[in-house]
Write an enzyme that holds these catalytic residues in place. Structure first.
Site, PDB file in Angstrom:
ATOM      1  N   GLN A   1     -13.929 -19.100  14.227  1.00 20.33           N
ATOM      2  CA  GLN A   1     -13.909 -18.632  15.617  1.00 20.33           C
ATOM      3  C   GLN A   1     -13.262 -19.645  16.564  1.00 20.33           C
ATOM      4  O   GLN A   1     -12.779 -19.273  17.634  1.00 20.33           O
ATOM      5  CB  GLN A   1     -15.329 -18.320  16.096  1.00 20.33           C
ATOM      6  CG  GLN A   1     -16.005 -17.174  15.362  1.00 20.33           C
ATOM      7  CD  GLN A   1     -15.347 -15.834  15.624  1.00 20.33           C
ATOM      8  OE1 GLN A   1     -14.600 -15.647  16.599  1.00 20.33           O
ATOM      9  NE2 GLN A   1     -15.609 -14.856  14.758  1.00 20.33           N
TER      10      GLN A   1
ATOM     11  N   CYS B   1     -26.297  -5.874  13.340  1.00 18.77           N
ATOM     12  CA  CYS B   1     -27.190  -5.421  12.289  1.00 18.77           C
ATOM     13  C   CYS B   1     -26.449  -5.306  10.966  1.00 18.77           C
ATOM     14  O   CYS B   1     -25.298  -4.888  10.913  1.00 18.77           O
ATOM     15  CB  CYS B   1     -27.801  -4.077  12.648  1.00 18.77           C
ATOM     16  SG  CYS B   1     -28.810  -4.124  14.131  1.00 18.77           S
TER      17      CYS B   1
END
Length: 383
Positions: free
Chosen positions: A179, A325
């Protein structure tokens, strides 16, 4: 016009990157290992790409870059190599908030090889417990692996200092910079980081390509063995178009970082402040003072994040769950649970991640839509 605010998942491949790649499918199609002109031409392109990536992350010499199929392969290579070259060291220190590419492998090694894994916790802002990290390091530590920036909150970790601590006990240090690379300045020459992994599709390059940085002199054991490619550090014919694309993406990212316009960070703050002002019962998550300039994770109380994303998607706006999730599971993110986000907000977190292509007009359009969505969901009785 659709608005894309899910750049921590993937970025649009820059048209200049695509243009750089195209000739290597049809015109410059040689094998870089071949001795004839077709091969030498391609080998030169690989050297150029390696130099561009070296420049982006401040690596000291060409041989320190090993091209891989992506960030996950680079991470797996780093971890497995560190364990292979450190006899008598069977412990790994990491954090509770790493990407699954790190944690899933370490879970597997713990279960199958009996390795001891120290998973260091974070505070409510996602900041690492430095004292616990220091205590976990010892004479049996083979590797410390800590992400440079968290993919969900953008929180930055003090990896330069953490690498120094790892070296005091003779351990190697790896950082997942998937990232961070291309979004914040990185100069590895000023650090003692041994290994760094990154991925092309997070910095406007193509998917299916990544790289592992190896500090000069770092002992290494290949994950993929075969031919002499990548100086025998990764066997297999190189994915030349993708490597060229990653090189071009690195070149563009380095130019952007060298002449920042302040756009991404300013636009992120404009978006976040607008949401906080117009929507009650919401909180930004992570270390607000030390995070990626493109990332905002906002938790909305008493609302399901999935419902927010559904309405945003209908409005043509792409975002993602802060509580990403797992497939087939409604369990909230391990990152947010480690941060002890309150239950009323845990399932209502969404991640808005910008890129250098995001515009002020797009941010204003989002601010014109999102508060109404929040009001609507709070006014609607649960189904």
């Amino acid at each position: 016009m659709p608005i894309y605010l899910d750049n921590n998942a993937t970025t649009r491949t820059d048209p200049a990157v695509v243009a750089a790649m195209l000739p290597f499918f049809t015109e410059q199609f040689g094998n870089a290992s071949s001795a004839h002109a077709f091969g030498s031409e391609v080998a030169g392109a690989l050297r150029q790409a390696r130099r561009a990536l070296q420049g982006l992350i401040g690596a000291a010499a060409e041989p320190e870059i090993v091209f891989t199929s992506g960030g996950t392969e680079a991470i797996n290579t780093a971890i497995l190599s560190a364990l292979a070259v450190q006899d008598g060291r069977e412990e790994v220190v990491t954090t509770c908030v790493e990407h699954p590419a790190v944690l899933t492998l370490l879970d597997h090694l713990e279960a199958t090889r009996g390795l001891r894994i120290h998973r260091i916790g974070v505070d409510h802002e996602g900041r690492l417990d430095i004292d616990a990290y220091r205590r976990a390091l010892g004479p049996r530590t083979a590797l410390a692996s800590v992400m440079w920036a968290n993919n969900e909150t953008g929180t930055l970790f003090p990896v330069v200092a953490l690498a120094e601590m790892a070296h005091t006990v003779g351990a190697l240090f790896h950082t997942d910079a998937v990232q961070a690379a291309g979004r914040i300045p990185i100069d590895l020459r000023a650090t003692r980081i041994d290994m760094l992994s990154l991925s092309g599709h997070k910095l406007h390059g193509p998917k299916g390509i990544g790289a592992l940085y190896l500090r000069k002199g770092t002992p290494f054991s290949p994950l993929i063995r075969g031919g002499p490619q990548e100086r025998r550090r990764r066997g297999g014919t190189e994915n030349v178009p993708a490597i060229v694309g990653l090189g071009k993406a690195a070149e563009l990212a380095a130019a952007h970082l060298a002449h920042p316009h302040g756009a991404v960070g300013d636009l992120r703050d404009r978006l976040e402040q607008g949401v906080l002002q117009q929507c009650g019962g919401c909180t930004p998550l992570g270390d607000i003072a030390h995070r990626l300039p493109n990332t905002s994770n906002i938790a909305f109380e008493a609302i399901e994040g999935e419902a927010i994303l559904h309405h945003l998607n209908r409005a043509g706006i792409a975002a993602s769950l802060g509580s990403a999730c797992a497939s087939g599971s409604m369990e909230p993110s391990h990152v947010l649970r480690a941060m002890k986000v309150p239950p009323r907000a845990l399932r209502g977190a969404i991640r808005l991640s910008l890129s250098r292509e995001t515009t002020a007009d797009e941010i204003d359009q989002v601010l014109g839509v999102l508060p109404a969505i929040i009001d609507h969901l709070r006014a609607s009785p649960p189904s």
